[in-house]
Design a protein around this motif. Structure first.
Motif, PDB file in Angstrom:
ATOM      1  N   ILE A 136       0.863  -1.177   0.000  1.00  0.00           N
ATOM      2  CA  ILE A 136       0.000   0.000   0.000  1.00  0.00           C
ATOM      3  C   ILE A 136       0.901   1.229   0.000  1.00  0.00           C
ATOM      4  N   ARG A 137       0.659   2.107  -0.961  1.00  0.00           N
ATOM      5  CA  ARG A 137       1.426   3.342  -1.071  1.00  0.00           C
ATOM      6  C   ARG A 137       0.487   4.530  -0.921  1.00  0.00           C
ATOM      7  N   SER A 138       1.044   5.578  -0.360  1.00  0.00           N
ATOM      8  CA  SER A 138       0.372   6.868  -0.331  1.00  0.00           C
ATOM      9  C   SER A 138       1.358   7.850  -0.943  1.00  0.00           C
ATOM     10  N   GLY A 139       1.047   8.301  -2.141  1.00  0.00           N
ATOM     11  CA  GLY A 139       2.005   9.114  -2.884  1.00  0.00           C
ATOM     12  C   GLY A 139       3.216   8.267  -3.221  1.00  0.00           C
ATOM     13  N   GLU A 140       4.380   8.737  -2.852  1.00  0.00           N
ATOM     14  CA  GLU A 140       5.623   7.994  -3.099  1.00  0.00           C
ATOM     15  C   GLU A 140       6.063   7.160  -1.906  1.00  0.00           C
ATOM     16  N   LYS A 141       5.271   7.160  -0.850  1.00  0.00           N
ATOM     17  CA  LYS A 141       5.664   6.481   0.381  1.00  0.00           C
ATOM     18  C   LYS A 141       4.930   5.163   0.559  1.00  0.00           C
ATOM     19  N   ASN A 142       5.690   4.114   0.894  1.00  0.00           N
ATOM     20  CA  ASN A 142       5.083   2.840   1.273  1.00  0.00           C
ATOM     21  C   ASN A 142       4.531   2.989   2.686  1.00  0.00           C
ATOM     22  N   VAL A 143       3.264   2.633   2.869  1.00  0.00           N
ATOM     23  CA  VAL A 143       2.686   2.714   4.208  1.00  0.00           C
ATOM     24  C   VAL A 143       2.403   1.340   4.809  1.00  0.00           C
ATOM     25  N   PHE A 144       2.486   0.286   3.979  1.00  0.00           N
ATOM     26  CA  PHE A 144       2.227  -1.068   4.468  1.00  0.00           C
ATOM     27  C   PHE A 144       2.752  -2.079   3.461  1.00  0.00           C
ATOM     28  N   ILE A 145       3.396  -3.126   3.985  1.00  0.00           N
ATOM     29  CA  ILE A 145       3.866  -4.228   3.146  1.00  0.00           C
ATOM     30  C   ILE A 145       3.439  -5.527   3.819  1.00  0.00           C
ATOM     31  N   GLY A 146       2.814  -6.415   3.054  1.00  0.00           N
ATOM     32  CA  GLY A 146       2.340  -7.672   3.606  1.00  0.00           C
ATOM     33  C   GLY A 146       2.793  -8.873   2.797  1.00  0.00           C
ATOM     34  N   GLU A 147       3.004  -9.978   3.491  1.00  0.00           N
ATOM     35  CA  GLU A 147       3.374 -11.248   2.857  1.00  0.00           C
ATOM     36  C   GLU A 147       2.376 -12.305   3.294  1.00  0.00           C
ATOM     37  N   CYS A 148       1.739 -12.972   2.325  1.00  0.00           N
ATOM     38  CA  CYS A 148       0.725 -13.997   2.580  1.00  0.00           C
ATOM     39  C   CYS A 148       1.330 -15.393   2.446  1.00  0.00           C
ATOM     40  N   LYS A 149       0.957 -16.273   3.357  1.00  0.00           N
ATOM     41  CA  LYS A 149       1.414 -17.666   3.297  1.00  0.00           C
ATOM     42  C   LYS A 149       0.390 -18.585   3.945  1.00  0.00           C
ATOM     43  N   PHE A 150       0.307 -19.797   3.425  1.00  0.00           N
ATOM     44  CA  PHE A 150      -0.418 -20.846   4.127  1.00  0.00           C
ATOM     45  C   PHE A 150       0.452 -21.334   5.271  1.00  0.00           C
ATOM     46  N   ARG A 162      13.047   2.878   5.224  1.00  0.00           N
ATOM     47  CA  ARG A 162      11.891   3.762   5.417  1.00  0.00           C
ATOM     48  C   ARG A 162      10.589   3.006   5.691  1.00  0.00           C
ATOM     49  N   ASP A 163      10.557   1.719   5.408  1.00  0.00           N
ATOM     50  CA  ASP A 163       9.345   0.918   5.598  1.00  0.00           C
ATOM     51  C   ASP A 163       9.237   0.480   7.057  1.00  0.00           C
ATOM     52  N   THR A 164       8.186   0.913   7.733  1.00  0.00           N
ATOM     53  CA  THR A 164       8.074   0.631   9.166  1.00  0.00           C
ATOM     54  C   THR A 164       6.773  -0.071   9.570  1.00  0.00           C
TER      55      THR A 164
END
Length: 155
Positions: free
Chosen positions: A50-64, A85-87
């Motif tokens: 998920i990005r807002s403008g040029e900034k990443n605001v969320f990163i997710g990894e899906c797994k079984f 920068r990703d927090t």
């Protein structure tokens, strides 16, 4: 989404990881301007970004869920996708045909054993956990790691 998955097993029980992720993305795109799947960031392609403008605001990894080893490897994989920068990040676990209470208990027990773990935060609900981890390569840089577990029951 957890409740949606659980209440509609005939819809979701046969879906693979990508299709389940896409259902989450549909929901996220209703709330954010840019939620994408399989998006390159740092050392690989994240399942959810998920990005807002040029900034990443969320990163997710899906797994079984495939046990403790697979879970810890998923945390490592997710951390490799984060830049300094990703927090905010999340491991999204899909559980199918395993004792869900045992899966949740295992998540609680072993997350604190990860080398980047700093401290646990109060859980937001019974299938979601929140932690503070350190960034790879920077002991001082903290990130919020959520673990969201979804039970995908067999109809």
């Amino acid at each position: 989404m957890a409740v949606v998955f659980e209440r509609n097993p005939s819809t979701f029980s046969k879906l693979g990881e990508e299709a389940l992720r896409d259902n989450i993305l549909v929901h996220l795109n209703g709330h954010y301007e840019s939620a994408t799947g399989e998006t390159f960031n740092a050392a690989g392609k994240t399942d959810i970004l998920i990005r807002s403008g040029e900034k990443n605001v969320f990163i997710g990894e899906c797994k079984f869920w495939h046990g403790q080893k697979g879970y810890m490897e998923t945390i490592d994989q997710l951390l490799s996708y984060l830049t300094w920068r990703d927090t905010k990040a999340a491991v999204i676990i899909f559980n199918r045909n395993k004792n869900f209470s045992e899966v949740l208990s295992t998540i609680r027990e072993i997350t604190e054993k990860h080398q980047n773990f700093k401290r646990a935060l109060p859980p937001s609900e019974e299938t979601s956990f929140r932690y503070i981890f350190r960034q790879n390569g920077d002991e001082s840089r903290e990130l919020h790691l959520a673990v969201l577990a979804f039970d995908i029951p067999t109809p």
